[in-house]
Scaffold this motif. Sequence first.
Motif, short mmCIF file in Angstrom:
data_model
loop_
_atom_site.label_atom_id
_atom_site.label_comp_id
_atom_site.label_asym_id
_atom_site.label_seq_id
_atom_site.Cartn_x
_atom_site.Cartn_y
_atom_site.Cartn_z
N SER A 1 0.93 -1.06 -0.03
CA SER A 1 0.05 -0.06 -0.15
C SER A 1 0.80 1.17 -0.06
O SER A 1 2.04 1.15 0.46
N ASN A 2 0.24 2.43 -0.41
CA ASN A 2 0.85 3.60 -0.57
C ASN A 2 0.42 4.40 0.55
O ASN A 2 0.54 5.89 0.51
N GLY A 3 -0.43 4.18 1.60
CA GLY A 3 -0.87 4.81 2.67
C GLY A 3 0.01 5.69 3.44
O GLY A 3 1.20 4.89 3.44
N ALA A 4 -0.38 6.63 4.13
CA ALA A 4 0.67 7.57 4.86
C ALA A 4 0.76 6.52 6.32
O ALA A 4 -0.14 6.06 6.80
N TRP A 5 1.88 6.70 6.69
CA TRP A 5 2.34 6.08 8.04
C TRP A 5 2.36 6.98 9.25
O TRP A 5 2.67 8.17 9.14
N SER A 6 1.75 6.62 10.59
CA SER A 6 1.78 7.29 11.83
C SER A 6 2.42 6.17 12.85
O SER A 6 2.03 5.14 12.66
N PHE A 7 3.14 6.74 13.68
CA PHE A 7 3.67 5.77 15.04
C PHE A 7 3.46 6.53 16.05
O PHE A 7 3.34 7.69 16.68
N VAL A 8 3.09 5.59 17.28
CA VAL A 8 3.09 5.93 18.38
C VAL A 8 3.68 4.86 19.52
O VAL A 8 4.01 3.74 18.99
N SER A 9 4.24 5.49 20.65
CA SER A 9 4.77 4.78 21.72
C SER A 9 4.18 4.19 22.52
O SER A 9 3.36 4.81 23.06
N SER A 10 4.39 2.94 23.31
CA SER A 10 3.65 2.52 24.39
C SER A 10 4.07 2.96 25.58
O SER A 10 3.39 2.74 26.76
N ASN A 11 5.04 3.72 25.67
CA ASN A 11 5.91 3.96 26.88
C ASN A 11 6.73 5.48 26.54
O ASN A 11 7.83 5.44 26.21
N LEU A 12 5.70 6.18 26.88
CA LEU A 12 6.51 7.72 26.50
C LEU A 12 7.69 8.09 27.37
O LEU A 12 8.25 9.28 27.00
N THR B 1 4.31 0.95 17.64
CA THR B 1 3.02 0.64 16.61
C THR B 1 3.07 1.73 15.52
O THR B 1 2.66 2.75 15.81
N GLY B 2 3.13 1.14 14.25
CA GLY B 2 2.96 1.89 13.03
C GLY B 2 1.67 1.38 12.36
O GLY B 2 1.52 0.33 12.29
N THR B 3 0.92 2.50 12.03
CA THR B 3 -0.22 2.23 11.48
C THR B 3 -0.15 2.83 10.08
O THR B 3 -0.14 4.17 10.06
N GLN B 4 -0.53 2.15 8.87
CA GLN B 4 -0.74 2.71 7.61
C GLN B 4 -2.27 3.26 7.26
O GLN B 4 -3.05 2.25 7.33
N THR C 1 -6.67 -1.74 2.72
CA THR C 1 -7.33 -1.21 3.97
C THR C 1 -6.33 -0.75 4.85
O THR C 1 -5.12 -0.91 4.55
N GLN C 2 -6.75 -0.48 6.06
CA GLN C 2 -5.59 0.03 7.05
C GLN C 2 -4.86 -1.31 7.33
O GLN C 2 -5.07 -2.33 7.62
N GLY C 3 -3.37 -0.65 7.76
CA GLY C 3 -2.31 -1.94 7.99
C GLY C 3 -1.62 -1.66 9.43
O GLY C 3 -1.26 -0.19 9.46
N THR C 4 -1.32 -2.58 10.22
CA THR C 4 -0.38 -2.10 11.36
C THR C 4 1.02 -3.08 11.44
O THR C 4 0.70 -4.17 10.78
N THR C 5 1.93 -2.66 12.07
CA THR C 5 3.09 -3.47 12.49
C THR C 5 3.63 -2.76 13.61
O THR C 5 3.36 -1.72 14.05
N THR C 6 4.56 -3.65 14.46
CA THR C 6 5.07 -3.43 15.68
C THR C 6 6.40 -3.59 15.64
O THR C 6 6.97 -4.50 14.99
#
Length: 637
Positions: A402-413, A434-437, A444-449
């Motif tokens: 996919s060429n969807g945009a990626w965003s990332f969040v941390s579980s422990n800031l 966690t990266g969310t596309q 569809t939306q995709g994720t990876t960690t």
Amino acid sequence: MLTPPVAAFPSKRKKLRRVSLFSVAFVLFAIGLPTDAQATFTIFGPFPPIATTYGVGTLAIVPPTTNSPAPWLFTSSNTNVATVSGKTLNIVGVGYATIIASQAATGKFTARSRPTQLRVSQGTPTFGAFAPQSISIAQLTYTIVPPTSTSDGIWSFSSSNPIIASVVGNLVTFHQGGSVMIYGIQSGARFWKTAGTSMRLTVVTLSPNLGTFGDISIMKDSVASLTLLPPKSSSSGAWIFTSSNPTVASIVGNVVTPMAFGTTQITATQAAFGNYGSASATMTLAVQGPLPTVGAFPDVMASLAASQLVVLTAPTSTSSGGWTFSSSDTSVATVSGQVANLLKPGTTTITASQAATITYAPPVPLTMTLTVEGNPTIGSLADVQKVVNDPDFTITAPTSTSNGAWSFVSSNLAVIDIVNGVAKVKGAGKTTITGTQAATKIWTQGTTTFSVQVFGHIPTVGIFAPISATVGDAQKLISPPQSNSSGTWSYVSSDPKVATINGTSLVIVGAGSATISATQNSSGEYSQSNIVQTTLTVKPKPSPSPSPSPTPTSKPSSSPSPRPSPTPSVTGAPINATLKVSASGRILTVVAIGVKPLVFINGKPGKVGRNAVKPGVASVVITINDKVVYRKAFTIK
């Protein structure tokens, strides 16, 4: 004809008279030949005639079988036909020769020879390439170049179709376009037979220059017939016309009669004439009628994960003509009848075409966009290790279909904070990123960690003192080494038969010695420490004997002092020994009191005292008695 020589030997043998063995021996003795007691008569097997053809080059001679070990000698009676080299015949001509195989006398074996006949016939010549030729008729003639040949015979040529091209000698004259076979015959020579070969000659005609042959549209009920005019041409060849769909329009001669609504391809073909070949031109004839009223053909969104088949709904129409569907991108979806087979995420244009009827002409084809949505295939991201105070780092998005945009969040800031894809190191510890596309039109939306481990400063750990115990002792609280970190300690025993670990206490199991390994866990800005070790010595339980025999406690006091072997301590140093490492500028200072350690800086030997180092990271490892007691990395500026 080749005439064989007269036979070298008579065809009939004379019968030998019977004589006594004594008489034979006497005669042999009298004429000087060896007797049975002196020699063994050489016996030959068959030596068959040899037949071959000129051009083979060489032949290996197969000698007859023999009971003699003597070497073979071969000779040729006619060196104009064949010469002999060792056991090889060199064929040099055509005819006959007698090949004699001889063995000299050796040991007990007598000399003997046997002839055979060699016949060499004329060979079949070997031709080189006689390549096909394509020549314009405008050249008028063509001179044949015969192929190379091992023979020196005379060549003659002929044509398979003199109407197209005739041959005189080796000159070909063109009469009209077409293809012929040119046959070449090479006559026999002294050493070679008569043989032939052939090649295809194509006489290429000129292409006439044709004018336009434009498309035509007519109304079925307003035109009964029309006369076709051929395109202009530089050739004078005759024209014929054909219709690809006679049910739409039929042709007789050059007259077209409309039959039904639809389109047909009208082909005008000009026959070859003179130096010009045949040529053709096509145009589209549309037989029109009233167009039906058709409804909408809306776009369709389909999920590849949900189903691989989608039934297409045809538009409404005032015509009863049948509908056909096609896909512009068959890698995304194919169409069979009214069913689309989904193959991969993407978009394709589905075209709906309605056939003509007696009442209505076919409407303009309608199109819609079929969007096939799928789940993206996302590559993995490797886990990351950082150290407290490391600079920020940009997270690289994983590969994805996919060429969807990626965003990332941390579980422990408290460990990693992410702002606009940039990870900021906040403190020691571990966190999951966690990266969310984002979803796209076809994905569809995709994720990876992946995880990020941030290491703090390595704690400075003191000496881990040796431990003594006696079988039967209660659990013994372990005294950890001194450390500038407040992290908790974890312990491991090398021998559970001597002692096991219960939290921070030793459970004494049996007599012997074991290595106790200690690791300080991460805390605050400090990461996990290096492993330090000490020796646990467990003495046997004292005997209950009432005699005042010397207690075993006196033995440890005498054994460690004079011996060069390691003391119970892993470091081999007294408990009050001091070991410190400090960095100032580009100088690393190692202080060791009460111990004699080995110092390594970036894997190379260092020394106790001042060590000059280069800018960068300096990794210091100190060992005592082959045990690592200190490990720390310094940043040298």
